[in-house]
Design a protein around this motif. Structure first.
Motif, PDB file in Angstrom:
ATOM      1  N   UNK A 180       0.828  -1.212   0.000  1.00 35.67           N
ATOM      2  CA  UNK A 180       0.000   0.000   0.000  1.00 35.67           C
ATOM      3  C   UNK A 180       0.864   1.265   0.000  1.00 35.67           C
ATOM      4  N   UNK A 181       1.933   1.270   0.802  1.00 34.96           N
ATOM      5  CA  UNK A 181       2.841   2.430   0.812  1.00 34.96           C
ATOM      6  C   UNK A 181       3.503   2.570  -0.548  1.00 34.96           C
ATOM      7  N   UNK A 182       4.015   1.448  -1.071  1.00 35.60           N
ATOM      8  CA  UNK A 182       4.643   1.474  -2.394  1.00 35.60           C
ATOM      9  C   UNK A 182       3.669   2.034  -3.439  1.00 35.60           C
ATOM     10  N   UNK A 183       2.451   1.520  -3.463  1.00 35.61           N
ATOM     11  CA  UNK A 183       1.488   1.933  -4.483  1.00 35.61           C
ATOM     12  C   UNK A 183       1.146   3.412  -4.368  1.00 35.61           C
ATOM     13  N   UNK A 184       0.995   3.897  -3.145  1.00 35.78           N
ATOM     14  CA  UNK A 184       0.688   5.320  -2.957  1.00 35.78           C
ATOM     15  C   UNK A 184       1.830   6.193  -3.480  1.00 35.78           C
ATOM     16  N   UNK A 185       3.068   5.799  -3.202  1.00 34.04           N
ATOM     17  CA  UNK A 185       4.210   6.560  -3.707  1.00 34.04           C
ATOM     18  C   UNK A 185       4.301   6.441  -5.229  1.00 34.04           C
ATOM     19  N   UNK A 186       4.141   5.230  -5.717  1.00 34.63           N
ATOM     20  CA  UNK A 186       4.198   4.992  -7.169  1.00 34.63           C
ATOM     21  C   UNK A 186       3.176   5.848  -7.908  1.00 34.63           C
ATOM     22  N   UNK A 187       1.959   5.910  -7.388  1.00 39.23           N
ATOM     23  CA  UNK A 187       0.905   6.689  -8.031  1.00 39.23           C
ATOM     24  C   UNK A 187       1.260   8.170  -8.114  1.00 39.23           C
ATOM     25  N   UNK A 188       2.057   8.643  -7.172  1.00 37.62           N
ATOM     26  CA  UNK A 188       2.459  10.055  -7.182  1.00 37.62           C
ATOM     27  C   UNK A 188       3.639  10.319  -8.120  1.00 37.62           C
ATOM     28  N   UNK A 189       4.614   9.413  -8.140  1.00 38.34           N
ATOM     29  CA  UNK A 189       5.854   9.702  -8.875  1.00 38.34           C
ATOM     30  C   UNK A 189       5.918   9.079 -10.265  1.00 38.34           C
ATOM     31  N   UNK A 190       5.107   8.057 -10.524  1.00 39.87           N
ATOM     32  CA  UNK A 190       5.058   7.424 -11.853  1.00 39.87           C
ATOM     33  C   UNK A 190       3.596   7.247 -12.278  1.00 39.87           C
ATOM     34  N   UNK A 191       2.869   8.339 -12.400  1.00 42.18           N
ATOM     35  CA  UNK A 191       1.437   8.209 -12.687  1.00 42.18           C
ATOM     36  C   UNK A 191       1.138   7.625 -14.070  1.00 42.18           C
ATOM     37  N   UNK A 192       2.071   7.771 -15.001  1.00 41.63           N
ATOM     38  CA  UNK A 192       1.856   7.269 -16.361  1.00 41.63           C
ATOM     39  C   UNK A 192       2.996   6.326 -16.746  1.00 41.63           C
ATOM     40  N   UNK A 193       2.794   5.019 -16.631  1.00 39.70           N
ATOM     41  CA  UNK A 193       3.854   4.063 -16.966  1.00 39.70           C
ATOM     42  C   UNK A 193       4.337   4.166 -18.410  1.00 39.70           C
ATOM     43  N   UNK A 194       3.522   4.760 -19.273  1.00 38.24           N
ATOM     44  CA  UNK A 194       3.927   4.942 -20.669  1.00 38.24           C
ATOM     45  C   UNK A 194       4.898   6.114 -20.835  1.00 38.24           C
ATOM     46  N   UNK A 195       5.094   6.872 -19.763  1.00 40.97           N
ATOM     47  CA  UNK A 195       5.974   8.036 -19.800  1.00 40.97           C
ATOM     48  C   UNK A 195       6.926   7.994 -18.610  1.00 40.97           C
ATOM     49  N   UNK A 196       7.886   7.052 -18.597  1.00 49.02           N
ATOM     50  CA  UNK A 196       8.791   6.920 -17.456  1.00 49.02           C
ATOM     51  C   UNK A 196       9.756   8.102 -17.366  1.00 49.02           C
ATOM     52  N   UNK A 197      10.344   8.297 -16.198  1.00 49.07           N
ATOM     53  CA  UNK A 197      11.298   9.394 -16.044  1.00 49.07           C
ATOM     54  C   UNK A 197      12.548   9.159 -16.901  1.00 49.07           C
TER      55      UNK A 197
END
Length: 93
Positions: free
Chosen positions: A15-32
């Protein structure tokens, strides 16, 4: 040079991972910029782990400073241990 980044915390959950992921990688098609691979899973010792491959340590550090650290503070996420090593060889088809 490409680097392997291994993050682990016995205090992290999916749950912690997913919450952070949703904030920092909201679009998997557009990675950093610089991110080549990203893998997350539960750790057999408890907690959570994330393993990344980045084009360079500088790319990873920039992402941490600009995205991960602020979002983790906002969430009150527990700290994690990070290990970074240069990659001798990688194949990502």
């Amino acid at each position: 040079m490409a680097v392997l980044v291994y993050n682990r915390s016995s205090e992290w959950t999916q749950e912690i991972y997913q919450a952070l992921h949703d904030r920092v990688l909201p679009d998997p098609e557009n990675p950093p910029a610089g991110l080549l691979a990203h893998i997350a899973s539960p750790d057999e010792r408890g907690g959570w782990r994330v393993v990344d491959v980045w084009e360079s340590e500088a790319d990873y550090q920039r992402f941490v400073e600009d995205k991960i650290a602020p979002a983790a503070r906002e969430l009150g996420a527990p700290p994690f241990d990070t290990h970074i090593s240069e990659i001798y060889y990688h194949l990502i088809p």
